[in-house]
Structures are given as C-alpha cells and as structure tokens.
Design a protein around this motif. Structure first.
Motif, mmCIF file in Angstrom:
data_model
loop_
_atom_site.group_PDB
_atom_site.id
_atom_site.type_symbol
_atom_site.label_atom_id
_atom_site.label_comp_id
_atom_site.label_asym_id
_atom_site.label_seq_id
_atom_site.Cartn_x
_atom_site.Cartn_y
_atom_site.Cartn_z
ATOM 1 N N ARG A 1 71.794 63.816 21.686
ATOM 2 C CA ARG A 1 71.716 63.277 20.430
ATOM 3 C C ARG A 1 71.723 64.764 19.209
ATOM 4 N NH1 ARG A 1 67.897 59.926 23.439
ATOM 5 N NH2 ARG A 1 68.176 57.574 23.048
ATOM 6 N N CYS A 2 71.038 65.616 19.523
ATOM 7 C CA CYS A 2 70.886 67.111 18.903
ATOM 8 C C CYS A 2 72.896 67.602 18.911
ATOM 9 C CB CYS A 2 70.413 68.105 20.126
ATOM 10 S SG CYS A 2 68.593 67.948 20.227
ATOM 11 N N ALA A 3 73.415 66.929 20.137
ATOM 12 C CA ALA A 3 74.402 68.162 19.999
ATOM 13 C C ALA A 3 75.262 66.807 18.848
ATOM 14 C CB ALA A 3 75.629 67.560 20.855
ATOM 15 N N ASP A 4 75.003 65.473 18.569
ATOM 16 C CA ASP A 4 75.646 64.326 17.588
ATOM 17 C C ASP A 4 75.393 65.160 16.513
ATOM 18 O OD1 ASP A 4 76.977 63.554 19.970
ATOM 19 O OD2 ASP A 4 75.792 61.118 20.157
ATOM 20 N N PHE A 5 74.331 65.067 15.891
ATOM 21 C CA PHE A 5 73.546 65.795 14.651
ATOM 22 C C PHE A 5 74.159 67.681 14.641
ATOM 23 C CE2 PHE A 5 70.445 68.283 12.182
ATOM 24 C CZ PHE A 5 70.119 67.842 11.363
#
Length: 140
Positions: A26-30
């Motif tokens: 989720r952090c990487a997608d952001f």
C-alpha cells in the motif's frame, strides 16, 4: 523542482484479532502515484490510540514473534486502569508506547529504501476496533 507534500488516508480492516499486517504494498502504491522518480521521505501514521507501525521482517515468524512479545509484556487481563471495551483492553492503549504510531522512511527515486527483509507493518492488538485509518504522507 520545489519540495511538495502529498498526503492520503487509507481505510484498512484489521479484523477482530491482533494482527501485524504488512502494508508495504500500500505504501509502494502511494509512492508510485505521488513520488515518481523523486527522493524524499514517506511518513506512515496510524491515528489511533491502540495501534502502531513497525518496520520488520514478515513471513519468517518475526511478525508473529512481535505479537507474542506484546502478549507476554502486556497480558490481556484485569490489571489495567484503562477499563472499557473487552476484558484486558487497557493493554491495547499501552501498545503505541512500545510500537510507535508512526514511521518515517527514506524514499530514493520514488521507492522506499528498505533493507532486503524489511516490511512496513501495521500492528493492531485491539479486536474491538476492526477498522483503521492509515495516513501516508510524502515530502519530496
């Protein structure tokens, strides 16, 4: 290029049991959306009095070991002065004192500069609140 600040709230369901939930993707997608190719800092913050954010290895047992350690250090019994919710819920309010409700990570070329085995993990021991908000912020 001037520094910019981007922030987003995510809603996460953690369920009715304690969990060390890997939120690295989720952090990487952001970051894919807001930090393309840039250097900066990612702040991960959980605005709850009973949850924290950790950076640790997952899948090899360290995540389960962390939860076991919290159970050993903070038993869910009647010793806690904070007394609402499920029996022993007061322990959940002490968790952020041991597992901070935030982590700040370096971002290089739009990607978190994590070590090989490191993941970003939401630690939630509070089964009374199955929904969590997570704030991701990028400065770069």
């Amino acid at each position: 290029m001037a520094d910019t600040f981007q922030s987003r709230l995510l809603e996460i369901t953690t369920g009715d049991r304690e969990v060390a939930l890997d939120i690295t993707d989720r952090c990487a997608d952001f970051l894919d959306e807001v930090a393309t190719g840039r250097d900066g800092l990612l702040n991960v913050f959980v605005p709850h009095a009973t949850a924290g954010v950790a950076v640790l290895e997952t899948g090899a047992g360290s995540d389960d070991d962390l939860l076991a350690l919290l159970r050993d250090l903070l038993p869910a019994d009647d010793r806690w002065r904070h007394r609402h919710g499920s029996p022993g819920h007061g322990r959940d309010h002490v968790v952020p004192g041991l597992v901070a409700p935030h982590a700040t990570l370096p971002v290089i070329s739009g990607r978190m500069a994590l070590g090989t085995w490191q993941s970003v993990v939401l630690v939630d021991t509070n089964g009374d609140n199955p929904r969590r908000t997570l704030r991701l912020s990028f400065l770069g």
